[in-house]
Design an enzyme around this catalytic site. Structure first.
Site, PDB file in Angstrom:
ATOM      1  N   ASP A 125     163.599 -75.147 111.855  1.00  0.00           N
ATOM      2  CA  ASP A 125     163.403 -75.948 113.064  1.00  0.00           C
ATOM      3  C   ASP A 125     162.004 -75.590 113.568  1.00  0.00           C
ATOM      4  O   ASP A 125     161.835 -74.751 114.452  1.00  0.00           O
ATOM      5  CB  ASP A 125     164.478 -75.611 114.099  1.00  0.00           C
ATOM      6  CG  ASP A 125     164.366 -76.461 115.355  1.00  0.00           C
ATOM      7  OD1 ASP A 125     163.581 -77.425 115.354  1.00  0.00           O
ATOM      8  OD2 ASP A 125     165.050 -76.134 116.345  1.00  0.00           O
ATOM      9  N   ARG A 188     157.006 -73.222  99.842  1.00  0.00           N
ATOM     10  CA  ARG A 188     158.302 -73.497 100.444  1.00  0.00           C
ATOM     11  C   ARG A 188     158.636 -74.970 100.242  1.00  0.00           C
ATOM     12  O   ARG A 188     157.992 -75.850 100.814  1.00  0.00           O
ATOM     13  CB  ARG A 188     158.294 -73.163 101.940  1.00  0.00           C
ATOM     14  CG  ARG A 188     158.119 -71.688 102.254  1.00  0.00           C
ATOM     15  CD  ARG A 188     159.347 -70.888 101.835  1.00  0.00           C
ATOM     16  NE  ARG A 188     159.232 -69.479 102.212  1.00  0.00           N
ATOM     17  CZ  ARG A 188     158.702 -68.534 101.445  1.00  0.00           C
ATOM     18  NH1 ARG A 188     158.206 -68.854 100.239  1.00  0.00           N
ATOM     19  NH2 ARG A 188     158.665 -67.280 101.853  1.00  0.00           N
ATOM     20  N   ASP A 279     157.037 -60.058 100.736  1.00  0.00           N
ATOM     21  CA  ASP A 279     155.955 -59.651 101.635  1.00  0.00           C
ATOM     22  C   ASP A 279     155.718 -58.144 101.544  1.00  0.00           C
ATOM     23  O   ASP A 279     154.572 -57.690 101.594  1.00  0.00           O
ATOM     24  CB  ASP A 279     156.295 -60.042 103.073  1.00  0.00           C
ATOM     25  CG  ASP A 279     156.583 -61.529 103.212  1.00  0.00           C
ATOM     26  OD1 ASP A 279     155.893 -62.321 102.549  1.00  0.00           O
ATOM     27  OD2 ASP A 279     157.488 -61.888 103.979  1.00  0.00           O
TER      28      ASP A 279
END
Length: 337
Positions: A125, A188, A279
């Site tokens: 979102d 992504r 990461d």
């Protein structure tokens, strides 16, 4: 684009050692709402709230390894934005250059942990967000170009065409200023299709001194279908970075510096949370790079990713001592005594 192979390994050379920060990143960090294992998003009665973002995850991991790092972004000035900033800062990251705004919204994402045969499910979102509306003119360039390494990612570039333009300009300006540039492709699929990603990201890859990517993204986005060793050499030949680093999941990773391929093995782990492990790996490689040893960086990265996989949340909540103990033990010790 010139050949970077002859440049020394350590970031920026001796003159860069006196810079106030080691690694600076610009990026997007979201509130992460996850449901307990075994619950579904559509029926879960509670959500666990954390923060997560690839750039801030990497800076936090480096800070915990003893490096001076900073994270720059644009956040809505409200309790949610302040939570994001405080959680990143808690790990030792400089967050003093965050751009605070009364307009816009901070980003969210929702996580449902799958149990076999269901995979992890993620719902974003993100739009319209304060980070996606960040522009080059908003940034303190003297600060951003004052570190040894500028670390950027394909996620920030995916947020909007303007974000992509900003990332490209930052890479150009860093190169002109003699700052080492690190770029994590970090594709992504929920943000953009692979063809569009390749079109936008290739000019950025050509400006990077270090390129990070997964084996899947090398094949699916950049169309390098070779085995990992051949792929990293082919990527280096096409884009001419100083170093290409490819992660292989729990199989470890490998790197190519234009002359030799180095590889590190993964560890056997009990996975508590997969998010953020890549990461942590990137942070480990950067740690070794900053200390002049790519081999050390790969070994750091593998150990750091293994530790992170056993920790809930996106952050690498550990330190150099624990990493070095794991490396020395080869992942075999079961009791820390």
């Amino acid at each position: 684009m010139g050949d970077k192979k002859g440049i020394e390994l350590q970031a920026g050379g001796e003159e860069a050692m006196d810079r106030p920060l080691d690694v600076i990143s610009v990026g997007s960090t979201m509130l992460r709402l996850s449901v307990p294992a075994g619950e579904r998003l559509e029926t879960a009665p509670v959500f666990e709230v954390r923060t997560a973002g690839t750039e801030s995850n990497t800076m936090a991991a480096l800070a915990r390894m003893g490096f001076r790092t900073a994270w720059v972004s644009r956040l809505a000035d409200n309790p949610l934005g302040r939570r994001i900033a405080s959680e990143i800062g808690r790990h030792g990251v400089d967050v003093s250059r965050i751009i605070w705004t009364k307009e816009g919204r901070n980003e969210l994402f929702f996580v449902e942990y799958g149990a076999q045969p269901r995979p992890i499910k993620v719902i974003y979102d993100r739009w319209p967000s304060t980070a996606a509306s960040m522009r080059l003119a908003d940034l303190d360039l003297d600060f951003l170009l004052g570190g040894r390494v500028l670390h950027l990612t394909g996620i920030l570039a995916a947020l909007s065409p303007e974000s992509a333009g900003m990332v490209l300009e930052l890479l150009k300006k860093a190169g002109e200023a003699g700052v080492t540039t690190s770029f994590d492709l970090n594709y992504r699929a929920k943000l953009w299709p692979p063809g569009r990603a390749r079109q936008v990201l290739e000019p950025m890859l050509e400006l990077a001194d270090l390129i990070f990517l997964t084996q899947e993204d090398a094949a699916g986005v950049l169309d390098f279908q070779e085995d990992p060793g051949e792929a990293v050499a082919a990527i280096q030949a096409r884009y001419r970075p100083r170093v290409v680093v490819m992660t292989l999941g729990q199989g470890g990773g490998l790197a190519f510096d234009g002359e030799r391929i180095l590889q590190t093995e993964g560890y056997r782990v009990e996975v508590k949370d997969r998010l953020g492990a890549g990461d942590a790996f990137s942070a480990g490689v950067l740690a070794g790079f900053l200390e002049g040893s790519l081999e050390k960086g790969l070994n750091f990265g593998s150990a750091m990713a293994a530790i992170k996989l056993g920790i809930k949340g996106d952050y690498f909540v550990s330190n150099r001592e624990e990493v070095e103990e794991l490396m020395a033990a080869g992942g075999k010790r079961e009791v820390g005594r």
